[in-house]
Design an enzyme around this catalytic site. Structure first.
Site, PDB file in Angstrom:
ATOM      1  N   ALA A 202       1.024  -1.260   0.180  1.00 59.02           N
ATOM      2  CA  ALA A 202      -0.135   0.036  -0.044  1.00 59.02           C
ATOM      3  C   ALA A 202       0.684   1.476  -0.289  1.00 59.02           C
ATOM      4  CB  ALA A 202      -0.739   0.102   1.123  1.00 59.02           C
ATOM      5  N   ASN A 203      -0.014   2.752   0.434  1.00 56.19           N
ATOM      6  CA  ASN A 203       0.603   3.640   0.507  1.00 56.19           C
ATOM      7  C   ASN A 203       0.503   4.486   1.396  1.00 56.19           C
ATOM      8  OD1 ASN A 203      -1.371   5.400  -0.737  1.00 56.19           O
ATOM      9  ND2 ASN A 203      -0.478   4.092  -2.934  1.00 56.19           N
ATOM     10  N   ARG A 204       1.011   6.133   1.471  1.00 50.74           N
ATOM     11  CA  ARG A 204       0.594   6.660   2.810  1.00 50.74           C
ATOM     12  C   ARG A 204      -0.648   7.534   2.685  1.00 50.74           C
ATOM     13  NH1 ARG A 204       5.164   5.997   6.334  1.00 50.74           N
ATOM     14  NH2 ARG A 204       6.739   5.619   5.707  1.00 50.74           N
ATOM     15  N   SER A 205      -1.782   6.961   1.837  1.00 49.85           N
ATOM     16  CA  SER A 205      -2.860   7.853   0.641  1.00 49.85           C
ATOM     17  C   SER A 205      -3.204   7.882   2.039  1.00 49.85           C
ATOM     18  CB  SER A 205      -3.441   7.361  -0.209  1.00 49.85           C
ATOM     19  OG  SER A 205      -4.244   8.671  -0.040  1.00 49.85           O
ATOM     20  N   ALA A 268      -4.350   7.540  -4.439  1.00 42.17           N
ATOM     21  CA  ALA A 268      -3.101   7.004  -4.630  1.00 42.17           C
ATOM     22  C   ALA A 268      -3.032   5.206  -5.191  1.00 42.17           C
ATOM     23  CB  ALA A 268      -2.033   6.796  -3.573  1.00 42.17           C
TER      24      ALA A 268
END
Length: 391
Positions: A202-205, A268
């Protein structure tokens, strides 16, 4: 004051129509109920009449004799079907007209909002999903369903949207504003790509910017479908939310929400996903090297919609989260993807999860540099530009 025709169909959730009616009247709307035979199994005419302060319509032939179903169909500013049972959705999708509710729904020229409520298995059935797709393609607005505990001892998607949320959605649809009558799709948050049943990429969005954009568009009167990855943000009032996890699920949800006047892709989305995700947790073996994870490309949601042959929205807006040469990368991305605008920002600092954002709006005409602003203000500026572009 707006006039709302409320169709109450056969679902255990019909009791929530009473609270919805109370909230709509409190907001100053006039509510005229239609009670189907199935709905009457769960709520009484007397209760609906008492709370709505209006006559409850339930018989096609009585209506024909006294006011006429066509007159009733022409009366409202908005028709709301809540709860919308699987049977009612199927009847709407196939154009049946053998009772008062289905006849009025076929004859009305007013916008229609359906709020599904049914068992999770019924909601997931291909027939129901095909019926929903048909209704969306005709421009019917959809609110929910939500996921949670059901009347039966099971849980899943199928719960009726809570009355307060549904009332806010109705208020947004009826609100006067430059985007009234327009449908806008917004994506928000991250995607999660499964490595195994317990791990993911995943990512930090945080979804703050995408959710703020959805709220700002709704405040201008747009009908907004928000396709959101896993976030902690509350659902914006007056917005239909579709929750997903993976990029492929996000693409499917966006395609199901088409057609639209505009689409804003603020999510994102992970560029890659594991090529294969085991059904069992990957174990760490003593002395063994870390497992090799082969990656596959995810679908390009922005390019897919921007280059759609038949259902491309009039305005397609992408986001570019960069850490260097922001404007140059965004300018190239706009041309490569085929979208109209790119909202570019530098995410090398505290933007992801933060309260502020500094963006560059890249269009065919050039680049606009916006100052660092609260994300809500960025959203309001972008929503105003969307309203201007759609005329």
């Amino acid at each position: 004051m707006s006039r709302i025709l409320l169709v109450v169909s056969g679902s255990v959730a019909a009791y929530k129509a009473l609270e919805l009616t109370r909230l709509l009247r409190k907001a100053g709307h006039e509510v005229s109920p239609i009670l189907t035979a199935g709905g009457a199994r769960f709520v009484t005419k007397e209760a609906l009449a008492g709370i709505s302060g209006a006559r409850v319509h339930d018989d096609l032939w009585a209506a024909e004799a006294e006011i006429g179903h066509i007159r009733l169909a022409r009366w409202p500013d908005l028709v709301v079907v809540a709860p919308a049972s699987a049977n009612m959705i199927a009847r709407m999708a196939n154009g049946l007209a053998d009772d008062l509710a289905s006849t009025v729904l076929l004859a009305t020229r007013a916008p229609v909002l359906v709020a599904p409520a049914m068992n999770p298995a019924m909601w997931a059935h291909p027939a129901t999903q095909a019926n929903m797709a048909a209704l969306r393609a005709r421009g019917v607005a959809v609110a929910g369903p939500e996921e949670g505990a059901m009347a039966e001892p099971e849980s899943g998607p199928g719960r009726l949207v809570e009355p307060a949320t549904l009332a806010a959605t109705i208020g947004a649809m009826l609100a006067d504003g430059p985007l009234k009558g327009r449908h806008v799709i917004v994506t928000s948050g991250p995607t999660q790509e499964a490595i195994d049943p317990v791990r993911y990429i995943a990512n930090r969005s945080s979804g703050k910017q995408g959710h703020a954009i959805a709220a700002a568009l709704a405040a201008l009167g747009a009908r907004v479908t928000l396709v959101s990855g896993p976030v902690a943000q509350p659902d914006p009032a007056g917005v239909t939310v579709r929750r997903i996890e993976s990029a492929r699920e996000m693409l499917a949800a966006v395609q199901a929400a088409l057609p639209a006047d505009a689409a804003i892709f603020a999510a994102a989305v992970a560029d890659f996903r594991p090529e294969a995700a085991p059904t069992q947790k990957i174990k760490k073996e003593p002395g063994a090297p870390p497992p090799e994870i082969r990656l596959a490309l995810n679908p390009d949601i922005l390019a897919t919609v921007a280059q759609h042959a038949t259902l491309r929205p009039r305005l397609v807006v992408g986001f570019a989260a960069e850490t260097e040469t922001v404007v140059q990368h965004a300018t190239a991305k706009r041309l490569r993807k085929g979208c109209d605008w790119i909202v570019a920002n530098d995410v090398s600092g505290d933007v992801m999860g933060g309260a502020e954002n500094a963006v560059h709006l890249v269009t065919e005409a050039g680049v606009e540099d916006w100052p660092r602003l609260p994300k809500e203000e960025v959203a309001r500026r972008l929503a105003a530009r969307v309203a201007e572009a759609l005329g």
